[in-house]
Design a protein around this motif. Structure first.
Motif, PDB file in Angstrom:
ATOM      1  N   ARG A   1       0.830  -1.210   0.000  1.00 38.33           N
ATOM      2  CA  ARG A   1       0.000   0.000   0.000  1.00 38.33           C
ATOM      3  C   ARG A   1       0.857   1.251   0.000  1.00 38.33           C
TER       4      ARG A   1
ATOM      5  N   ALA B   1       0.337   5.186   1.287  1.00 41.70           N
ATOM      6  CA  ALA B   1      -0.629   5.802   2.220  1.00 41.70           C
ATOM      7  C   ALA B   1      -0.297   7.272   2.504  1.00 41.70           C
ATOM      8  N   PRO B   2      -0.490   8.134   1.517  1.00 44.61           N
ATOM      9  CA  PRO B   2      -0.142   9.550   1.718  1.00 44.61           C
ATOM     10  C   PRO B   2      -1.189  10.309   2.537  1.00 44.61           C
ATOM     11  N   SER B   3      -0.761  11.424   3.112  1.00 42.48           N
ATOM     12  CA  SER B   3      -1.667  12.312   3.846  1.00 42.48           C
ATOM     13  C   SER B   3      -1.900  13.570   3.008  1.00 42.48           C
TER      14      SER B   3
ATOM     15  N   GLU C   1      -4.641   9.038   4.201  1.00 44.73           N
ATOM     16  CA  GLU C   1      -4.525   9.156   5.663  1.00 44.73           C
ATOM     17  C   GLU C   1      -4.833  10.600   6.070  1.00 44.73           C
TER      18      GLU C   1
ATOM     19  N   TYR D   1      -2.127   8.821  14.082  1.00 44.53           N
ATOM     20  CA  TYR D   1      -1.468   8.137  12.967  1.00 44.53           C
ATOM     21  C   TYR D   1      -1.165   6.681  13.315  1.00 44.53           C
TER      22      TYR D   1
ATOM     23  N   VAL E   1      -2.980   3.522  11.441  1.00 40.12           N
ATOM     24  CA  VAL E   1      -2.140   2.799  10.486  1.00 40.12           C
ATOM     25  C   VAL E   1      -2.110   1.292  10.813  1.00 40.12           C
TER      26      VAL E   1
ATOM     27  N   ARG F   1       7.824   1.848   3.051  1.00 37.66           N
ATOM     28  CA  ARG F   1       7.707   3.282   3.325  1.00 37.66           C
ATOM     29  C   ARG F   1       9.088   3.824   3.691  1.00 37.66           C
TER      30      ARG F   1
ATOM     31  N   LEU G   1      10.336   6.456   9.018  1.00 37.80           N
ATOM     32  CA  LEU G   1       9.351   5.803   9.895  1.00 37.80           C
ATOM     33  C   LEU G   1       9.896   4.517  10.518  1.00 37.80           C
TER      34      LEU G   1
HETATM   35  N1  GLU Z   1       0.598   8.766   6.032  1.00 32.52           N
HETATM   36  C1  GLU Z   1       1.995   8.700   6.347  1.00 32.52           C
HETATM   37  C2  GLU Z   1       2.734   9.828   5.662  1.00 32.52           C
HETATM   38  O1  GLU Z   1       2.216  10.437   4.733  1.00 32.52           O
HETATM   39  C3  GLU Z   1       2.640   7.402   5.896  1.00 32.52           C
HETATM   40  C4  GLU Z   1       2.221   6.276   6.736  1.00 32.52           C
HETATM   41  C5  GLU Z   1       2.890   4.947   6.474  1.00 32.52           C
HETATM   42  O2  GLU Z   1       3.329   4.679   5.350  1.00 32.52           O
HETATM   43  O3  GLU Z   1       2.918   4.153   7.405  1.00 32.52           O
HETATM   44  O4  GLU Z   1       3.830  10.140   6.079  1.00 32.52           O
END
Ligand code: GLU
Length: 291
Positions: free
Chosen positions: A7, A9-11, A43, A206, A210, A224, A228
Motif C-alpha cells: 500500500r 498511504a499519503p496524507s 490518511e 497516525y 495505520v 515506506r 518511519l
Molecule cells: N501517512 C503517512 C505519511 O504520509 C505514511 C504512513 C505509512 O506509510 O505508514 O507520512
C-alpha cells in the motif's frame, strides 16, 4: 497462496514531492515483481490540515506518474467510528490515559527538571518525551477535568503496555527491495514514551489508524520511508495489544533535497505538480529519483 498486498498511504496535508513519487513507484514495482496487489489509502485523520484540494492533487499526481491501484480507496476520515471502538477497548483496559499537560506546561516541567542537572530523554526524532505525570491522576480528578472541558489527548501508558508483552518485541525487515533476505529488528516503543493514541475530538492518531488499517486491508508488506523506521516499534506494540498480526516491512532510502535534507511538503521545487508544470515528464521524475 494468498496474494501479497502493498500500500501507498499519503496524507493530503500538502503537495506530493519526489520523495512520495519514489515511495509510490517503489511500492508499485515491488508489488508487480511479487505478483501482488497495490492499495492506495488516504490518511486524512488530521481534519484541520488535510483538504479536498490536496487530496485531488494526490490523485492527479499519482495518475500522471502512472501509478495503478485497486478501488475502492480507503479514506481514514470515513472510519472514525471504527477507530473509536478500538480506542474504547484500550481505555477500558487502562492502557491509555487522558493526558492534560499543555505544550507550555511540558516545556516548563522539562526545563525545571533539566535545571536540576538531569537531561530529559528525547525520542528518536529529538522531541522531549511526554512527562507521564497524568498516569497516576485519580479517576475522580480525570472526570472533573474532562467535565470541565479541559483539553487532553489519550496517551499510551507504554510501561503498562510493555508489561503485558510475554516476549521481546521485534519485526521482520527486508534488507533491500528485492525482498531476498530479511533481518529481525528489536522494537523499542519505550524510546517514544507515552505516545498519543487519540485526540479529544479525533478518536485516533497516525499510529493507531495505520496499524488498524494495515490489518483490516490485509496489508502483508509495508514499504515506506526510512524516517518511519523507529516508529515501527510503537506500531508493533499496538499490534500486539490489539491481537493484530504484523506485516513485514521495508523502510526505503529517502530522497534528499539539494541541501542534503529530507524533503518537506513546503519544498516547492521538488513538488510533482511544479515539476510537471516545468515540463518534466513522468520518465524524467523516474530518472530524478533513480527508478
Ligand atoms: N501517512 C503517512 C505519511 O504520509 C505514511 C504512513 C505509512 O506509510 O505508514 O507520512
Amino acid at each position: 497462496m494468498t496474494l501479497l498486498t502493498f500500500r501507498f498511504a499519503p496524507s493530503p496535508n500538502g503537495e506530493l514531492h519526489l520523495g512520495h513519487a519514489y515511495s509510490a513507484l517503489l511500492n508499485q514495482e515491488m508489488a508487480a515483481r511479487a505478483g501482488g496487489r497495490l492499495l492506495l489509502r488516504i490518511e486524512d485523520i488530521d481534519i484541520t490540515r488535510c483538504t479536498p484540494e490536496f487530496e485531488a492533487g494526490i490523485f492527479r499526481d499519482l495518475k500522471w506518474l502512472g501509478l495503478g491501484w485497486e478501488e475502492p480507496v480507503r479514506r481514514q476520515s470515513e472510519h472514525f467510528s471504527e477507530y473509536k471502538a478500538v480506542l474504547d477497548r484500550l481505555i477500558a483496559e487502562e492502557l491509555v490515559y487522558p493526558a492534560f499537560m499543555s505544550r507550555g506546561e511540558i516545556r516548563a516541567f522539562i526545563a525545571e527538571s533539566e535545571k536540576r542537572g538531569r537531561e530529559w530523554p528525547r525520542d528518536p526524532d529529538g522531541v522531549p518525551l511526554y512527562p507521564p505525570l497524568d498516569r497516576i491522576l485519580p479517576a475522580k480528578e480525570r472526570k472533573r477535568r474532562i467535565a470541565e472541558n479541559m483539553p487532553f489527548a489519550w496517551r499510551l501508558n507504554v510501561e503498562a503496555a510493555m508489561a503485558r508483552m510475554p516476549d521481546a518485541l521485534s519485526w521482520i525487515e527486508f534488507t533491500d527491495e528485492t525482498m531476498a533476505a530479511t533481518r529481525t529488528i528489536e522494537a523499542r516503543p519505550q524510546a517514544w514514551g507515552d505516545v498519543i493514541v487519540a485526540r479529544r475530538d479525533i478518536p485516533t492518531s497516525y499510529h493507531l489508524a495505520v496499524v488498524l488499517d494495515d490489518a483490516l486491508q490485509q496489508v502483508s508488506h509495508v514499504v515506506r520511508g526510512q524516517d518511519l523506521f523507529s516508529a515501527t516499534g510503537v506500531q508493533r506494540l499496538l499490534q500486539e495489544l490489539l491481537g493484530l498480526s504484523p506485516p513485514r516491512y521495508f523502510h526505503h532510502r529517502l530522497i534528499l533535497g539539494p541541501d542534503g535534507r529530507k524533503l518537506s511538503k513546503s519544498f516547492k521545487d521538488t513538488g510533482l505538480a511544479a515539476l510537471r508544470q516545468a515540463g518534466v515528464s513522468p520518465q524524467g521524475v523516474g530518472r530524478l529519483i533513480g527508478l
